[in-house]
Scaffold this active site. Sequence first.
Site, PDB file in Angstrom:
ATOM      1  N   LEU A 272     -88.607   3.562  87.421  1.00  0.00           N
ATOM      2  CA  LEU A 272     -87.161   3.619  87.249  1.00  0.00           C
ATOM      3  C   LEU A 272     -86.768   4.512  86.101  1.00  0.00           C
ATOM      4  CD1 LEU A 272     -86.203  -0.070  87.883  1.00  0.00           C
ATOM      5  CD2 LEU A 272     -85.518   1.896  89.214  1.00  0.00           C
ATOM      6  N   ARG A 273     -87.757   5.005  85.378  1.00  0.00           N
ATOM      7  CA  ARG A 273     -87.423   5.792  84.206  1.00  0.00           C
ATOM      8  C   ARG A 273     -86.657   7.051  84.609  1.00  0.00           C
ATOM      9  NH1 ARG A 273     -92.387   5.727  81.252  1.00  0.00           N
ATOM     10  NH2 ARG A 273     -91.934   3.692  80.433  1.00  0.00           N
ATOM     11  N   GLY A 274     -86.967   7.558  85.791  1.00  0.00           N
ATOM     12  CA  GLY A 274     -86.291   8.751  86.284  1.00  0.00           C
ATOM     13  C   GLY A 274     -84.788   8.543  86.369  1.00  0.00           C
ATOM     14  N   THR A 277     -83.194   8.170  82.851  1.00  0.00           N
ATOM     15  CA  THR A 277     -83.116   9.419  82.106  1.00  0.00           C
ATOM     16  C   THR A 277     -82.066  10.336  82.705  1.00  0.00           C
ATOM     17  OG1 THR A 277     -85.467   9.193  81.822  1.00  0.00           O
ATOM     18  CG2 THR A 277     -84.497  11.240  81.111  1.00  0.00           C
TER      19      THR A 277
END
Lengths: 334, 544
Positions: A272-274, A277
Amino acid sequence: MKQPFPFSAIVGQEEMKLSMILTAIDPSIGGVLVFGDRGTGKSTAVRALAALLPQITRVEGCPVNSEKSEDVPDWAKLDTKTTSLGPTPVVDLPLGVTEDRVTGALDIEKALSQGEKAFQSGLLAKANRGYLYIDEVNLLEDHIVDLLLDVAQSGENVVEREGLSIRHPARFVLVGSGNPEEGELRPQLLDRFGLSVEVASPTTVEERVEVIKRRDAFETDYEAFMVRWKAEDVLVRGQIETARTGIKTLKTTDAALTDIAQLCLKLGADGLRGELTLLKAARAFAAYREDTAIGRDHIRAVAPMALRHRLRRDPLDDAGSGTRVTRVVEDVLS
Amino acid sequence: MWDRATLALTLLAIDPSGLGGVVVRARCGPVRDAFVEGFAMMPQPILKLHPTMDDDALFGGIDLTETLTRGKVVLRNGIFERDGTAVLAMGERCETTLAARLAMALDRGDLQSLIALDEGADPDERLPVSLRERLAFYVDLNMPSSTVGLLPDEDAIMDARVQLSSVKLQDDTYQIIVGLCAQFGVHSQRAPLFMLRTARTHAALESRDLIDPQDIEVAAALCLAHRATRMPEPPQTEDEECAKPDPSTDGDTGEDMEIGQLDDRILEAVMAVLPDGLLDQFKPKGSISKGSGAGAKNRSNRRGRPKPSRPGRLSGRNRLDLIATLRTAAPWQRLRGAKKGRVKVLPSDFRIKQYEEKSDRLLIFAVDASGSAAMSRLAEAKGAIELLLADAYSRRDHVSLISFRGDAAEVLLPPTRSLVQTKKRLAALPGGGGTPLAAGLVEALSMAQQARSQGMSPCIVLLTDGRTNVALDGTANRAQAASDAQQIARHIRASGAEIITLDLGNRPAQFLADLTAEMDGLYMPLPRADSRKMSGAVSAALED
């Protein structure tokens, strides 16, 4: 001493410059990874950052650049706590650096010569509230990389060794640069960098001529050159400051969130970091543009740098993942 | 040659900080000694560097020896805090870590200029690229000593230094320089800058206040020759207009840049000084530096199995073994007159921690289980692997097994040390179907990369008959399959993994030999042999 080459005077490389400005607006975006050939202005851009960024208030002599005097750690043993304005720290982390230098360690000299147990702070402390720059990050030893990942994630450096037990804040923006031909970066580390940009030499004669013209002017006509470009730098700094206040009131619409989620889903970006960010970067970009809400334009502009390093690598795809992202962005946001 | 070398030195002496420095490639000998004498022309004192310099020596810090003997803190200056021209001896032994620090110092202006003496014998043995990139010149002094000529003229240097700031450019100077760089495939932005400064300095040396073509010629010869990555296209004379019908618009690094009114003479000047063997570099790169932490055996001072501490000096790179140091100091306390409750430690007591890190090897068996291979020798291959496994067991190597057949490759066994499991999987290895060689290689490559990131040294053992007929996308297309395999082979080469190919075919396949060469590996045809011989061959190859 001569100041470094001004940030605004760098010809082209818009994506790289934008990525650095975005992290300056919102440091929580995470770091920037700059990959490209030698001599494309990577180090120049980073070294110019210090002069570009707004100054910070900090306690004089504090090893972790604390903002308020009550934040100064006890081990610093500061007697006078006066605050002053200073440049945002930009710290170099050279290859082959030892763990002791990075995290800090027992001050051996003091221990042996004065019999005192003192803590000698390391580069992580020095970089707190600023930037940590690693040139040739892809050649960095694994155990240092692990350590950096850990600290970058938690924002705190914990030293438990040689009878010391010390923790201090270490919040910094990680900027890494490197040449992909000399070695790959581990996917785990890739993912921790918020943004990733690829730089290449300019492709037109005009641009290349402009590059050496400016550099030449910088070296031969330093004073006039700095006056001219300092003004530009001040302008950018003003924009960063405006954006920093603007971002607080910026609206994030549901439509924008849906767009972002769809984009990441379509690209198959791991984790989920995408999404997070991309959201933060789009928000910072909107604030930079002085808009009041995130729109598709903003997402479109920052999607490649926020997502290109999060795709599964395809050994046969030489075109680079940037084009893949752009293709999908066109698809989803059309 | 000599003249060119001294010219480089002269120019550097005129403008040390602008030009960064020079790489002097030469074995120790009279020629180099004569050249080194010329360093006296540099405007600043010479600072000697050696490849094992530690951080304290570079950046300054506490002088521990003095501090302890005098009982008060004594600081010493680092190299970077002193003004001077650094001379790096044995540059080819300079590690990337030192190179990174020197590059940083050059960038920041802590270090004005650097003269790197490179004594490398092999073409691969040279100064790290990050430093070479930041130094303007490269001179090769491997020549007979009879060619030694005059040293630079000091007065001329002094005059030129004064003249330097008044040198003006011609209108087209920028264009010519950029065009030249493009012609030789030099894409770094540092090159044209160095050229410009060189041209300017040369003009000052010749007491001109306008750069003329001759200056650019000199600059090109000095700055471009060693950076060139390709030869310029031969000058087109008659059919100029039809020469470039399609200015390729794929943005490919601007190779099609037009050059202003470029003198052919300048081109020729550069060509004349192109170092020998440069054309070899145009070929695909050889084994790329194999990165850190991936060697077979690393002597590490951070991790790994501890070894006995040994006496040594404290530097930024090693760690003190406190207990051992105190133990060494203990017997001498009374003799040294230590007060009660205090320990007197002398620098000679220091014991440094040492670790030995030995990375494990991972043998990746990529086995061709296709119909064609199964027909001939799959059973034999299995036997050979079993024998190799026993060998691997005695060396405590890790093993993993990949098989490829039909339209895909499959990891039968992820890296393990379990022999029993490996044997079981191997016995159950089914055969039949097409030969998707490329898919097998992709799987092996990704496993090798994974292993490397975990600190193991991967070694791929490829067993196949090379009759590849299934492409990466699973279609049966012999030509596509072969070209896919070659492409992956290049990736394997770049990854630096070792590879050994055993040809299982009845006749040795040329394609497979070429493919292995592409991967920089070892090719062994095994026409009808028993498995014991086969395993012997692999063992022998692994030994060295």
